[in-house]
Design a protein around this motif. Structure first.
Motif, PDB file in Angstrom:
ATOM      1  N   GLN A  84      18.552 -39.806 -39.839  1.00 41.89           N
ATOM      2  CA  GLN A  84      18.936 -38.417 -40.119  1.00 41.89           C
ATOM      3  C   GLN A  84      17.885 -37.419 -39.651  1.00 41.89           C
ATOM      4  N   GLY A  85      16.922 -37.923 -38.900  1.00 40.19           N
ATOM      5  CA  GLY A  85      15.973 -37.010 -38.268  1.00 40.19           C
ATOM      6  C   GLY A  85      14.661 -36.830 -38.997  1.00 40.19           C
ATOM      7  N   LEU A  86      14.417 -37.667 -40.007  1.00 36.55           N
ATOM      8  CA  LEU A  86      13.150 -37.518 -40.726  1.00 36.55           C
ATOM      9  C   LEU A  86      12.229 -38.697 -40.389  1.00 36.55           C
ATOM     10  N   ALA A  87      11.074 -38.405 -39.847  1.00 40.53           N
ATOM     11  CA  ALA A  87      10.103 -39.466 -39.534  1.00 40.53           C
ATOM     12  C   ALA A  87       8.821 -39.202 -40.291  1.00 40.53           C
ATOM     13  N   MET A  88       8.177 -40.299 -40.716  1.00 36.39           N
ATOM     14  CA  MET A  88       6.965 -40.135 -41.528  1.00 36.39           C
ATOM     15  C   MET A  88       5.813 -40.931 -40.931  1.00 36.39           C
ATOM     16  N   VAL A  89       4.652 -40.303 -40.917  1.00 33.36           N
ATOM     17  CA  VAL A  89       3.420 -41.034 -40.604  1.00 33.36           C
ATOM     18  C   VAL A  89       2.695 -41.200 -41.924  1.00 33.36           C
ATOM     19  N   LEU A 164       9.027 -33.938 -39.188  1.00 32.48           N
ATOM     20  CA  LEU A 164       7.941 -34.919 -39.152  1.00 32.48           C
ATOM     21  C   LEU A 164       7.066 -34.731 -40.386  1.00 32.48           C
ATOM     22  N   LEU A 165       6.884 -35.805 -41.157  1.00 30.32           N
ATOM     23  CA  LEU A 165       5.992 -35.754 -42.316  1.00 30.32           C
ATOM     24  C   LEU A 165       4.696 -36.463 -41.959  1.00 30.32           C
ATOM     25  N   LEU A 166       3.590 -35.791 -42.171  1.00 30.59           N
ATOM     26  CA  LEU A 166       2.289 -36.380 -41.858  1.00 30.59           C
ATOM     27  C   LEU A 166       1.467 -36.431 -43.142  1.00 30.59           C
ATOM     28  N   ASP A 167       1.031 -37.633 -43.526  1.00 32.72           N
ATOM     29  CA  ASP A 167       0.232 -37.763 -44.751  1.00 32.72           C
ATOM     30  C   ASP A 167      -1.221 -38.060 -44.388  1.00 32.72           C
ATOM     31  N   GLU A 168      -2.071 -37.084 -44.655  1.00 30.08           N
ATOM     32  CA  GLU A 168      -3.519 -37.223 -44.457  1.00 30.08           C
ATOM     33  C   GLU A 168      -3.903 -37.728 -43.059  1.00 30.08           C
ATOM     34  N   PRO A 169      -3.465 -37.073 -42.011  1.00 32.73           N
ATOM     35  CA  PRO A 169      -3.794 -37.578 -40.672  1.00 32.73           C
ATOM     36  C   PRO A 169      -5.286 -37.588 -40.366  1.00 32.73           C
ATOM     37  N   SER A 170      -6.059 -36.789 -41.050  1.00 36.23           N
ATOM     38  CA  SER A 170      -7.491 -36.716 -40.711  1.00 36.23           C
ATOM     39  C   SER A 170      -8.331 -37.758 -41.447  1.00 36.23           C
TER      40      SER A 170
END
Ligand code: ATP
Length: 242
Positions: A84-89, A164-170
């Motif tokens: 459905q178009g939701l991607a998570m890192v 796009l969901l990004l969790d704590e990329p740094s």
């Protein structure tokens, strides 16, 4: 603000999540509009990752609901959501360690069958992350943390997500690598992808975002245009170390 009239892509309404008897998220509401980059900041243990896991169906909701493009997605898992178009890192990247870089990226495109476009998108990923192109056949598990973050982001983008969901990329990366990752986040956002970013590095998160939410002890305590929060005296003291 330029995106204010855009329609709401993600709506999180009064979401609650508990671990056993402990309420980690106590009624969180937030919105992400189409085209926006929204940051969710807050200190360690505030409940940011728990909120992300609730959105992606990795944790059950103890209350509230979540809509993506107007459709309720409560209780759906990551695999359904990608369609459905939701991607998570996820935090910690979650790359397939025993697959090569290129295999990881191809996995990201598993819902697609437009091979010519997939190839074009692979090239786009290599332009974001030239380092990946140099190491296509290398097993992802042997990469540095920063390189794995690149793989995880590129893999998520290969599904052509609308959100796009990004969790704590740094997390755990050198300052130079953090700069590279944030530069790509900015480019992806400018390319039109809507992004929800959870980040402990509040300064970077606010500098990159259009809009932001501050979370503390399981609740949203402040929200507004990121530029305003960046200049807010309370935010500066509590989250920017001033
Ligand atoms: P961090 O940046 O440290 O990941 P966060 O804002 O993402 O912080 P969460 O990881 O969502 O915070 O944690 C919120 C609260 O829930 C914390 O008090 C944490 O100890 C608790 N918590 C998180 N995961 C679990 C778990 N699996 N079991 C029990 N409690 C948990």
């Amino acid at each position: 603000m330029k995106h204010n009239n855009a329609s709401v892509l993600l709506s999180v309404h009064d979401v609650k999540v508990a671990y056993g008897g402990i309420q980690a998220v106590k009624g969180v509401s937030l919105e992400v509009r189409e085209g926006e980059l929204v940051s969710l900041i807050g200190s360690n243990g505030a409940g940011k990752t728990t909120t992300m896991k609730a959105i992606t169906g990795l944790l059950p909701l103890g209350g509230g609901h979540i809509q993506l493009a107007g459709k309720t997605i409560d209780g759906q898992g990551p695999w359904d959501l990608v369609q459905q178009g939701l991607a998570m890192v996820p935090e910690g990247r979650g790359v397939f360690t025993r697959m090569t870089i290129v295999e990881n990226l191809q996995m990201g495109a598993y819902i697609r069958d437009d091979q010519a476009q997939i190839n074009a998108d692979l090239e786009r990923m290599y332009s974001f992350f030239p380092r990946l192109k140099e190491r296509l056949g290398q097993l992802a598990g042997t990469l540095s943390g920063g390189e794995q973050q690149m793989v995880a982001m590129a893999r998520a983008l290969m599904s052509r997500p609308s959100l796009l969901l990004l969790d704590e990329p740094s997390m755990g990366l050198s300052p130079k690598m953090v700069e590279t990752i944030f530069e790509v986040i900015r480019q992806v956002s400018e390319g039109g992808t809507t992004i929800l970013l959870v980040e402990q590095n509040a300064r970077l998160a606010l500098q990159a975002a259009h809009h932001a939410y501050v979370m503390d002890s399981g609740l949203i305590t402040m929200s507004g245009p990121a530029s305003e929060l960046l200049n807010d005296p309370q935010v500066r003291v509590a989250y920017l170390g001033e």
